[in-house]
Design an enzyme around this catalytic site. Structure first.
Site, PDB file in Angstrom:
ATOM      1  N   HIS A 197       0.883  -1.155   0.098  1.00  0.00           N
ATOM      2  CA  HIS A 197      -0.116   0.059   0.020  1.00  0.00           C
ATOM      3  C   HIS A 197       0.928   1.037   0.070  1.00  0.00           C
ATOM      4  O   HIS A 197       1.481   1.443   0.825  1.00  0.00           O
ATOM      5  CB  HIS A 197      -0.915   0.112   1.391  1.00  0.00           C
ATOM      6  CG  HIS A 197      -1.873   1.078   1.278  1.00  0.00           C
ATOM      7  ND1 HIS A 197      -3.279   0.899   1.254  1.00  0.00           N
ATOM      8  CD2 HIS A 197      -1.942   2.353   1.275  1.00  0.00           C
ATOM      9  CE1 HIS A 197      -3.921   1.995   1.188  1.00  0.00           C
ATOM     10  NE2 HIS A 197      -3.105   3.081   1.670  1.00  0.00           N
ATOM     11  N   HIS A 241       1.677   5.416  -2.018  1.00  0.00           N
ATOM     12  CA  HIS A 241       1.023   6.495  -2.707  1.00  0.00           C
ATOM     13  C   HIS A 241       2.224   7.075  -3.393  1.00  0.00           C
ATOM     14  O   HIS A 241       2.913   8.094  -3.305  1.00  0.00           O
ATOM     15  CB  HIS A 241       0.317   7.644  -1.885  1.00  0.00           C
ATOM     16  CG  HIS A 241      -0.780   7.098  -1.605  1.00  0.00           C
ATOM     17  ND1 HIS A 241      -2.115   7.280  -2.091  1.00  0.00           N
ATOM     18  CD2 HIS A 241      -1.253   6.352  -0.240  1.00  0.00           C
ATOM     19  CE1 HIS A 241      -3.015   6.570  -1.268  1.00  0.00           C
ATOM     20  NE2 HIS A 241      -2.386   6.157  -0.069  1.00  0.00           N
ATOM     21  N   GLN A 301      -9.678   9.435  -4.541  1.00  0.00           N
ATOM     22  CA  GLN A 301      -9.336  10.000  -3.221  1.00  0.00           C
ATOM     23  C   GLN A 301     -10.660  10.891  -2.485  1.00  0.00           C
ATOM     24  O   GLN A 301     -10.562  10.803  -1.424  1.00  0.00           O
ATOM     25  CB  GLN A 301      -8.193  10.766  -3.278  1.00  0.00           C
ATOM     26  CG  GLN A 301      -7.780  11.728  -2.257  1.00  0.00           C
ATOM     27  CD  GLN A 301      -6.752  10.845  -1.147  1.00  0.00           C
ATOM     28  OE1 GLN A 301      -5.964  10.730  -1.472  1.00  0.00           O
ATOM     29  NE2 GLN A 301      -7.527  10.808  -0.101  1.00  0.00           N
ATOM     30  N   TRP A 304       1.186  13.862   4.184  1.00  0.00           N
ATOM     31  CA  TRP A 304       0.640  13.131   4.949  1.00  0.00           C
ATOM     32  C   TRP A 304       1.729  12.745   6.408  1.00  0.00           C
ATOM     33  O   TRP A 304       1.396  12.471   7.530  1.00  0.00           O
ATOM     34  CB  TRP A 304      -0.279  11.889   4.936  1.00  0.00           C
ATOM     35  CG  TRP A 304      -1.530  12.494   4.182  1.00  0.00           C
ATOM     36  CD1 TRP A 304      -2.650  12.590   4.727  1.00  0.00           C
ATOM     37  CD2 TRP A 304      -1.688  12.497   2.958  1.00  0.00           C
ATOM     38  NE1 TRP A 304      -3.655  12.974   3.802  1.00  0.00           N
ATOM     39  CE2 TRP A 304      -2.915  12.969   2.525  1.00  0.00           C
ATOM     40  CE3 TRP A 304      -0.937  12.137   1.502  1.00  0.00           C
ATOM     41  CZ2 TRP A 304      -3.433  13.195   1.347  1.00  0.00           C
ATOM     42  CZ3 TRP A 304      -1.398  12.527   0.323  1.00  0.00           C
ATOM     43  CH2 TRP A 304      -2.792  13.031   0.292  1.00  0.00           C
TER      44      TRP A 304
END
Length: 410
Positions: free
Chosen positions: A51, A53, A143, A306
């Protein structure tokens, strides 16, 4: 035949590993031309990052509050301004870094609510350009939600048509419970039409009333999509009462859903509204495993809106997971390596392992055993992909026949 000699396997055996045409043909007493000498150190299959991004990696932004909400706001403001070249540059740097640390399988989300598909097209190019050093899957990820903005459902459909590997969703980000359930239905309908896996952000919240995993499990069983669904984060599970977890987790196991905690990022994003004590905000790994649920780990982010840290080292991810879930019993600690190796391979549904007939994908480490490997979190001495050394010492990767030094950021 080439051999990796003086290798120590996870089961303690000391062997040579014979390789012909990229395939393991001998494990034991093998003769041939030396590829590398493991020196009696641990040799294991490479890591998975289940996982991530790649679209937001290495963005030069500052999240002043450090919160999930500010990160979402920052991303929403800048994603439409990104260029394909910029995304490709940052993502390529990240992939090379992860490969140098021993990760050869990377599943990345691409935000398809960027309506021009610059992000998706860029990551599809990265997938193609770097296919000789890593297997990359791209998940079409809405998103902003599927039903929060008119036309996002069509964007998700088109993204899969353009070549995304998996169908994404984020039901807890929809406005109503009904929209969340409908988004799950849509994701499965698209997955079935295109024969794709479902890879969702599920219940990534501290809200104990967020229970979309139960819907995902039901839809997986109804659609006969067993072992083809991953549920990322599921941080709300940390806040569910034990009686509910006891009821729902056997159903998740029956559906063959793999839960993907992201311990580095969720450790700092979750529990932000808590006073002390603060919730750890990570899906309970031990409890999931005890109920027969497959669990693998994701790195999620590196230096983006993030998360301001991250090195691309999946051992760092595992190290954090072990601490947050207190997986320090002797057998738990030894078996925890499966969270970034064999469990992930099961979710990816790929052949894997150090056995005759399998592809020669290997990490030659500096560690005596898996506990030392986790303690020191060192990069592998050699990364071998299909019989070829493609990375060394966490510093160099082989790109188009030439060695280049790995950059820590663009």
């Amino acid at each position: 035949m080439y051999i990796v000699k003086n290798a120590k396997l996870l089961d303690g055996r000391k062997v040579s590993i014979g390789i012909e045409n990229g395939i393991i043909t001998c494990v034991g007493e093998c003769r041939g031309e030396e590829l590398v000498d493991a020196g009696g150190k641990l040799v294991i299959p490479p890591y998975f990052n289940m996982h991530f991004h790649l679209d937001s990696v290495f963005l030069p932004v500052q999240n002043i509050s450090g919160t999930l909400w500010e990160g979402i706001r920052i991303w929403k403001e800048i994603k439409g301004k990104l260029t394909e070249d910029d995304v490709i540059k940052r993502a390529t740097t990240a992939v090379k870094l992860m490969v140098a640390y021993g990760t050869l399988w990377i599943r990345s989300h691409a935000d398809i609510t960027e309506k021009e598909f610059k992000i998706l097209r860029a990551l599809l190019k990265v997938r193609e350009e770097l296919k000789k050093i890593a297997d990359i899957q791209i998940t079409a990820f809405p998103q902003d939600g599927i039903y929060t903005d008119k036309g996002n459902d069509e964007l998700l459909y088109k993204a899969v048509e353009l070549g995304a590997d998996n169908v994404g969703l984020i039901p807890h980000n929809e406005i109503t419970r009904e929209d969340g359930v409908n988004s799950i239905d849509l994701a499965f309908n698209i997955a079935k039409e295109f024969n794709k896996d479902v890879d969702g952000h599920i219940d990534e919240t501290d809200d104990p009333n967020s229970r979309y995993l139960e819907v995902v499990a039901k839809k997986t069983i109804e659609n006969n999509w067993f072992n083809r669904v991953t549920a990322g984060h599921v941080t709300a599970m940390h806040s569910w009462d034990k009686a509910y977890r006891y009821r729902i987790l056997p159903i998740v196991s029956k559906a063959g859903i793999t839960v993907i905690p992201n311990p580095l990022v969720n450790a700092v994003l979750q529990g932000r509204l808590d006073e002390y004590p603060k919730r750890r905000g990570m899906a309970p790994i031990r409890e999931l495993l005890d109920h027969g649920v497959n669990v693998a780990l994701g790195h999620d982010c590196i230096m983006d809106p993030w998360y301001p840290l991250g090195s691309g080292n999946m051992l760092q991810v595992l190290f954090m997971a072990i601490h947050l879930d207190q997986l320090t019993g002797f057998d738990e600690l030894r078996n925890s390596i499966n969270l970034i190796t064999y469990n992930a391979a099961r979710a990816w549904r790929t052949e894997y392992g150090i056995e005759e007939g399998k592809k020669a994908n290997l990490l030659v480490t500096n560690a005596e055993d898996e506990i030392d490997l986790i303690r020191f979190m060192e990069p592998p001495r050699y990364v071998i992909r299909e019989g070829e050394v493609i990375a060394k010492d966490g510093r160099y990767v082989l790109i188009n026949g030439r060695w280049e030094e790995v950059k820590r950021k663009p």
